[in-house]
Design a protein around this motif. Structure first.
Motif, PDB file in Angstrom:
ATOM      1  N   ASN A   1       0.845  -1.196   0.000  1.00 13.59           N
ATOM      2  CA  ASN A   1       0.000   0.000   0.000  1.00 13.59           C
ATOM      3  C   ASN A   1       0.875   1.239   0.000  1.00 13.59           C
ATOM      4  O   ASN A   1       2.082   1.167   0.225  1.00 13.59           O
ATOM      5  CB  ASN A   1      -0.901   0.015   1.242  1.00 13.59           C
ATOM      6  CG  ASN A   1      -1.928  -1.089   1.235  1.00 13.59           C
ATOM      7  OD1 ASN A   1      -1.643  -2.210   1.663  1.00 13.59           O
ATOM      8  ND2 ASN A   1      -3.121  -0.796   0.772  1.00 13.59           N
ATOM      9  N   LEU A   2       0.238   2.386  -0.245  1.00 16.21           N
ATOM     10  CA  LEU A   2       0.893   3.676  -0.060  1.00 16.21           C
ATOM     11  C   LEU A   2       0.253   4.376   1.132  1.00 16.21           C
ATOM     12  O   LEU A   2      -0.756   3.906   1.671  1.00 16.21           O
ATOM     13  CB  LEU A   2       0.799   4.521  -1.321  1.00 16.21           C
ATOM     14  CG  LEU A   2       1.814   4.128  -2.428  1.00 16.21           C
ATOM     15  CD1 LEU A   2       1.322   2.927  -3.228  1.00 16.21           C
ATOM     16  CD2 LEU A   2       2.082   5.298  -3.376  1.00 16.21           C
ATOM     17  N   ALA A   3       0.825   5.484   1.544  1.00 16.09           N
ATOM     18  CA  ALA A   3       0.423   6.119   2.807  1.00 16.09           C
ATOM     19  C   ALA A   3      -1.009   6.625   2.807  1.00 16.09           C
ATOM     20  O   ALA A   3      -1.646   6.697   3.856  1.00 16.09           O
ATOM     21  CB  ALA A   3       1.377   7.258   3.138  1.00 16.09           C
ATOM     22  N   SER A   4      -1.550   6.983   1.654  1.00 13.00           N
ATOM     23  CA  SER A   4      -2.921   7.492   1.596  1.00 13.00           C
ATOM     24  C   SER A   4      -3.630   6.945   0.368  1.00 13.00           C
ATOM     25  O   SER A   4      -2.990   6.535  -0.605  1.00 13.00           O
ATOM     26  CB  SER A   4      -2.931   9.026   1.536  1.00 13.00           C
ATOM     27  OG  SER A   4      -2.448   9.472   0.274  1.00 13.00           O
ATOM     28  N   LYS A   5      -4.947   6.943   0.410  1.00 11.74           N
ATOM     29  CA  LYS A   5      -5.743   6.462  -0.712  1.00 11.74           C
ATOM     30  C   LYS A   5      -5.534   7.342  -1.944  1.00 11.74           C
ATOM     31  O   LYS A   5      -5.495   6.847  -3.077  1.00 11.74           O
ATOM     32  CB  LYS A   5      -7.228   6.419  -0.337  1.00 11.74           C
ATOM     33  CG  LYS A   5      -7.566   5.384   0.720  1.00 11.74           C
ATOM     34  CD  LYS A   5      -7.321   3.969   0.235  1.00 11.74           C
ATOM     35  CE  LYS A   5      -7.705   2.934   1.280  1.00 11.74           C
ATOM     36  NZ  LYS A   5      -7.371   1.553   0.846  1.00 11.74           N
ATOM     37  N   ASP A   6      -5.406   8.649  -1.724  1.00 12.54           N
ATOM     38  CA  ASP A   6      -5.209   9.558  -2.862  1.00 12.54           C
ATOM     39  C   ASP A   6      -3.876   9.280  -3.552  1.00 12.54           C
ATOM     40  O   ASP A   6      -3.797   9.265  -4.782  1.00 12.54           O
ATOM     41  CB  ASP A   6      -5.252  11.019  -2.379  1.00 12.54           C
ATOM     42  CG  ASP A   6      -6.654  11.460  -2.005  1.00 12.54           C
ATOM     43  OD1 ASP A   6      -7.619  10.793  -2.431  1.00 12.54           O
ATOM     44  OD2 ASP A   6      -6.783  12.466  -1.279  1.00 12.54           O
ATOM     45  N   LEU A   7      -2.844   9.063  -2.763  1.00 14.91           N
ATOM     46  CA  LEU A   7      -1.524   8.769  -3.333  1.00 14.91           C
ATOM     47  C   LEU A   7      -1.538   7.425  -4.042  1.00 14.91           C
ATOM     48  O   LEU A   7      -0.933   7.255  -5.111  1.00 14.91           O
ATOM     49  CB  LEU A   7      -0.467   8.788  -2.236  1.00 14.91           C
ATOM     50  CG  LEU A   7       1.008   8.848  -2.675  1.00 14.91           C
ATOM     51  CD1 LEU A   7       1.262  10.090  -3.524  1.00 14.91           C
ATOM     52  CD2 LEU A   7       1.920   8.825  -1.460  1.00 14.91           C
ATOM     53  N   GLU A   8      -2.251   6.471  -3.464  1.00 12.77           N
ATOM     54  CA  GLU A   8      -2.382   5.143  -4.065  1.00 12.77           C
ATOM     55  C   GLU A   8      -3.093   5.227  -5.412  1.00 12.77           C
ATOM     56  O   GLU A   8      -2.674   4.597  -6.389  1.00 12.77           O
ATOM     57  CB  GLU A   8      -3.164   4.242  -3.112  1.00 12.77           C
ATOM     58  CG  GLU A   8      -2.796   2.780  -3.177  1.00 12.77           C
ATOM     59  CD  GLU A   8      -3.313   2.049  -1.956  1.00 12.77           C
ATOM     60  OE1 GLU A   8      -4.525   1.732  -1.946  1.00 12.77           O
ATOM     61  OE2 GLU A   8      -2.535   1.817  -1.023  1.00 12.77           O
TER      62      GLU A   8
END
Length: 365
Positions: free
Chosen positions: A306-313
């Motif tokens: 995963n990445l740190a936030s949904k938006d970044l993902e």
């Protein structure tokens, strides 16, 4: 005349990448299969031309996996999902229980189906930890009188994989190896039954491989539908009815490709190299990328993070797609990101994705 096409970086979880040389050979033989004047898809499954394909595929699988004479190979249909029912239908005897090791969605589905046919229980589970790991061997709790113990060797959704398998003695060990069969050497003699949908490492979808110990066949229920008896297919060399002939032909060619690469030891070395390219990037990212599986349970086939936030993902996945990487979205049930690096995915694809990950982190930190 071969068409010149641009091949993509295919990280799909299944159906997955196939070796380009196998696809090219299938293309060459598609219209006229070895002088028959027909496609392999048009051959009678009772013809010598097809039986040679069929029997050679069985022989190749036995050779590559070092399958002992105590076991035989079946080619079935219905995918691994039908095996979830066939196994308890055949082998969950009245008065006995079956243990299921819960390591993800597919073991859950297998357990749910088995409950329809008899008494089953959790021999171990890592669900409380969101399936981030594989149970240790000493965490397995099963009974010496069980009908069988079932496990899923690799978990495509959560990205975990068994590194060692239990020695279960007189308890038949059954494994769903759909997503990592043929990816490394295994000791087939440990297992009473191995099953695998072909669409990850073996070939196209439509074929299900079953490797079954002969003495287990003798213990099966008989009062079940003909097509759902393993003995039906065993007695008829998997030719009781029309098999998926093209899929078995393709499976045989994939096995030839594995042999030409140097067999399972060479394949395993390549798979380690591919996975390490991605895992090293995750571990060196200082938390920018967050691996789902614990390091001791990481899959070499399905690399989840995963990445740190949904938006970044979301941005990461959009840019990955724009850069030509296909299939990087995590499973719809949990989201995140997933790189499926099955046998036919080249090292170059994982190297390219590593470089993309590093560049994306640089631009978004």
């Amino acid at each position: 005349m071969k068409l010149q096409v641009q091949r993509t970086y295919n990280f799909n979880a299944g159906p997955s990448a196939l070796p380009i040389s196998v696809l090219e050979k299938a293309q060459e033989e598609l219209i006229d299969f070895r002088g028959t004047g027909m496609s392999v898809m048009e051959l009678s499954h009772r013809s010598k031309a097809y039986e040679d394909v069929h029997n050679q595929a069985i022989a190749s699988l036995k050779e590559l996996l070092s399958i002992p004479d105590t076991h035989e190979v079946l080619f079935l249909q219905g995918g691994a999902s039908l095996q979830f029912s066939m196994i308890p239908m055949n082998f969950l005897q009245t008065g006995k229980k079956a243990g299921y090791v819960m390591t993800g969605s597919w073991s859950e589905k297998a357990f749910t189906e088995a409950k329809l046919f008899g008494e089953v229980y959790h021999a171990a589970s890592t669900k409380e930890g969101n399936y981030r790991s594989i149970p240790t061997l000493d965490q397995l709790q099963y009974n010496s009188t069980d009908a069988y113990l079932h496990l899923t060797s690799n978990n495509t959704i959560y990205g975990t994989q068994w590194k060692d398998f239990p020695d279960t003695g007189d308890v038949p060990l059954i494994a769903d190896m759909s997503s990592d069969i043929l990816s490394k050497p295994i000791d087939v003699s440990k297992f009473a039954l191995i099953y695998a949908g072909a669409q990850k490492n073996l070939g196209p979808s439509g074929v299900t491989v079953v490797i079954i110990r002969k003495d287990l066949l003798e213990q099966a229920h008989t009062a079940i539908p003909t097509m759902l008896k393993y003995s039906t297919h065993s007695k008829n060399n998997s030719l009781y009815n029309t098999p998926p002939t093209f899929g078995i032909y393709m499976l045989g060619e994939v096995l030839n490709w594995v042999r030409e690469l140097g067999g399972l030891s060479a394949i395993a070395e390549q798979n380690e190299k591919k996975a390490n390219l991605i895992y090293e990037t995750i571990d060196a990212s200082n938390g920018f990328y967050i691996g789902h599986a614990t390091p001791d349970s990481r899959s070499l086939m399905n690399l989840t993070f995963n990445l740190a936030s949904k938006d970044l993902e979301k941005k990461f996945l959009e840019q990955a797609k724009q850069s030509g990487f296909v299939g990087v979205n995590g499973h719809r049930s949990i989201g995140g990101c997933r790189v499926s690096a099955y046998n036919a995915v080249p090292v170059e694809a994982c190297q390219a994705f590593k470089e993309f990950m590093i560049q994306f982190q640089t631009e978004n930190s």
